[in-house]
Design a protein around this motif. Structure first.
Motif, PDB file in Angstrom:
ATOM      1  N   THR A 137       4.592   7.240  -8.758  1.00  0.00           N
ATOM      2  CA  THR A 137       3.474   7.310  -9.699  1.00  0.00           C
ATOM      3  C   THR A 137       3.627   6.353 -10.873  1.00  0.00           C
ATOM      4  OG1 THR A 137       4.576   9.141 -10.846  1.00  0.00           O
ATOM      5  CG2 THR A 137       2.978   9.713  -9.126  1.00  0.00           C
ATOM      6  N   ARG A 160       0.153   8.434   1.520  1.00  0.00           N
ATOM      7  CA  ARG A 160      -0.171   9.202   0.326  1.00  0.00           C
ATOM      8  C   ARG A 160       0.674   8.673  -0.823  1.00  0.00           C
ATOM      9  NH1 ARG A 160       0.463  12.634   4.713  1.00  0.00           N
ATOM     10  NH2 ARG A 160      -1.288  13.997   5.224  1.00  0.00           N
ATOM     11  N   HIS A 161       0.104   8.674  -2.032  1.00  0.00           N
ATOM     12  CA  HIS A 161       0.848   8.180  -3.194  1.00  0.00           C
ATOM     13  C   HIS A 161       2.070   9.052  -3.456  1.00  0.00           C
ATOM     14  CE1 HIS A 161      -1.885   5.080  -4.584  1.00  0.00           C
ATOM     15  NE2 HIS A 161      -2.888   5.874  -4.307  1.00  0.00           N
ATOM     16  N   THR A 162       3.239   8.414  -3.569  1.00  0.00           N
ATOM     17  CA  THR A 162       4.457   9.134  -3.910  1.00  0.00           C
ATOM     18  C   THR A 162       5.007   8.629  -5.244  1.00  0.00           C
ATOM     19  OG1 THR A 162       5.665   7.564  -2.512  1.00  0.00           O
ATOM     20  CG2 THR A 162       5.075   9.674  -1.537  1.00  0.00           C
ATOM     21  N   ARG A 220      -3.901   0.259  -2.705  1.00  0.00           N
ATOM     22  CA  ARG A 220      -4.751   0.158  -1.522  1.00  0.00           C
ATOM     23  C   ARG A 220      -5.487  -1.178  -1.498  1.00  0.00           C
ATOM     24  NH1 ARG A 220      -4.551   1.143   3.171  1.00  0.00           N
ATOM     25  NH2 ARG A 220      -3.552   3.076   2.509  1.00  0.00           N
ATOM     26  N   SER A 271       0.828  -1.212   0.000  1.00  0.00           N
ATOM     27  CA  SER A 271       0.000   0.000   0.000  1.00  0.00           C
ATOM     28  C   SER A 271       0.862   1.262   0.000  1.00  0.00           C
ATOM     29  CB  SER A 271      -0.914   0.009   1.227  1.00  0.00           C
ATOM     30  OG  SER A 271      -1.730  -1.134   1.260  1.00  0.00           O
ATOM     31  N   SER A 272       0.228   2.398  -0.217  1.00  0.00           N
ATOM     32  CA  SER A 272       0.914   3.682  -0.129  1.00  0.00           C
ATOM     33  C   SER A 272       1.300   3.947   1.325  1.00  0.00           C
ATOM     34  CB  SER A 272       0.000   4.808  -0.620  1.00  0.00           C
ATOM     35  OG  SER A 272      -0.376   4.601  -1.957  1.00  0.00           O
ATOM     36  N   PRO A 326       3.887   1.850  -7.586  1.00  0.00           N
ATOM     37  CA  PRO A 326       2.937   2.700  -6.870  1.00  0.00           C
ATOM     38  C   PRO A 326       2.150   1.888  -5.845  1.00  0.00           C
ATOM     39  CG  PRO A 326       2.788   3.056  -9.237  1.00  0.00           C
ATOM     40  CD  PRO A 326       3.636   1.843  -9.038  1.00  0.00           C
ATOM     41  N   GLY A 327       1.743   2.531  -4.773  1.00  0.00           N
ATOM     42  CA  GLY A 327       0.981   1.844  -3.740  1.00  0.00           C
ATOM     43  C   GLY A 327      -0.358   1.346  -4.247  1.00  0.00           C
TER      44      GLY A 327
END
Length: 354
Positions: free
Chosen positions: A234, A230-232, A254, A199-200, A251-252
């Motif tokens: 991309t 939070r998404h970092t 969820r 996950s993010s 990317p994370g």
């Protein structure tokens, strides 16, 4: 050692001129960054490739080996085809469409990253282990942010994870104190490819920076109220580590919606599978039947109800996804024949006009 070998190339896999081989380092929409071990190139797909591609599996993913034509005098190349993969991590794409998303290819080890805070999810770890086994790679669970937990808390969390990650290595680390990093590197030998999935906010990008010894990935703090990140990152990118290993950051995610996993569910739920075999009746529904090993194990505290319900839920989800995929395949085939008939009809009309 040839530069391609440093990227993980195995000559026993393919018989092709090395000058035409490259590995996909980054994918951003329709643009690809590839490397032949000496130079990096910006690449695009050939017209023939685009015309012959049928679905998302046909397109290059990070980690793929590709046959390319390098443009002389330029740091550009044309991708002609994707070489056969030895592993591929796939999930159901986000949204309502029945569509697969290829996350990464030719991975040796999937590092399932979870942070030891309020966002820790045992059920999510089960899903990742299932998808990793199905991909053809080997799973390793990485528990981050060890420095934020007491020793007793770390021990408790590892114990929880061990109950679902049967036979899977578990490494607890801190990217702040570097505790556990050396243990993690044992699973990242030279010329082997790993991928960080999770996950993010669980610390994937921070971990990449630590392993590289420099800041290359942007990071953000998690929200304090729910420990969610939070998404970092991309896009997916592959890095060459100082020790010669290759690592893909992603990317994370969820949610990890399963795409396939029928062949791997028994490996993921070995404990439940053994109990099912011990039931008196072959068609036991594990409800009111006498001699049910599942019920006996739950009552004795040897198997948690949550673990068993997760097993049933994932089986149903896989069956549901399979039905949707079959329906989509039938629709695709039907539309293909419609196009063939339409083209033939058009050609027939043109001949009669002449």
């Amino acid at each position: 050692m040839n530069k391609l070998e440093e990227l993980g190339w195995d000559y026993s896999v393919q018989d092709i001129e090395k000058q035409m081989i490259a590995r996909v380092i980054t994918v951003q929409k329709n643009s690809f960054r590839i490397s032949d071990g000496n130079l990096e190139f910006i690449a695009h797909l050939s017209g023939k490739f685009l015309n012959e591609a049928i679905d998302s599996f046909d397109f290059p993913a990070v980690g793929d080996w590709v046959e390319v034509q390098k443009l002389s005098g330029e740091r550009k190349a044309v991708i002609k085809r994707v070489l056969p993969r030895k592993s591929q991590f796939v999930r159901q794409a986000a949204g309502v469409k029945t569509e697969a998303q290829l996350v990464a290819a030719n991975i040796d080890t999937v590092f399932i990253v979870n942070s030891m805070n309020n966002d820790l999810s045992i059920r999510r770890i089960e899903r990742y282990i299932l998808s990793t086994y199905e991909s053809g790679a080997t799973p390793v669970v990485v528990l981050t942010k060890k420095d934020e937990c007491s020793l007793d808390k770390v021990t408790e969390i590892i114990s929880q994870v061990e109950k679902v990650a049967i036979g899977v290595p578990i490494v607890a680390i801190s990217s702040v104190t570097r505790d556990g990093i050396r243990d993690l590197l044992e699973f990242l030998p030279p010329k082997r490819t790993g991928a960080l999935l999770g996950s993010s906010g669980v610390g994937k990008s921070t971990l990449v920076n630590v392993l590289l010894g420099k800041d290359v990935q942007h990071t953000k703090d998690v929200r304090e109220d729910d420990s969610k990140g939070r998404h970092t990152t991309t896009y997916r990118e592959m890095f060459l580590l100082p020790n010669g290993a290759l690592l893909i950051d992603t990317p994370g995610m969820r949610e990890l919606q399963l795409w396939e996993g029928e062949s791997a569910i028994e490996s993921t739920f070995q404990d439940v599978g053994l109990l099912v075999e011990g039931c008196r009746f072959i068609d036991c529904q594990h409800d009111t039947e006498p001699g049910c090993s599942i019920k006996e194990a739950i009552e004795a505290g040897k198997l948690s109800e949550d673990r068993f319900h997760s097993y049933i839920k994932l089986q149903r989800e896989l069956a549901y996804e399979k039905r949707k995929q079959d329906q989509k395949a039938q629709l695709v085939e039907k539309n293909r024949w419609k196009r063939v008939f339409k083209d033939q009809k058009s050609k027939y009309k043109k001949r009669n006009i002449r």
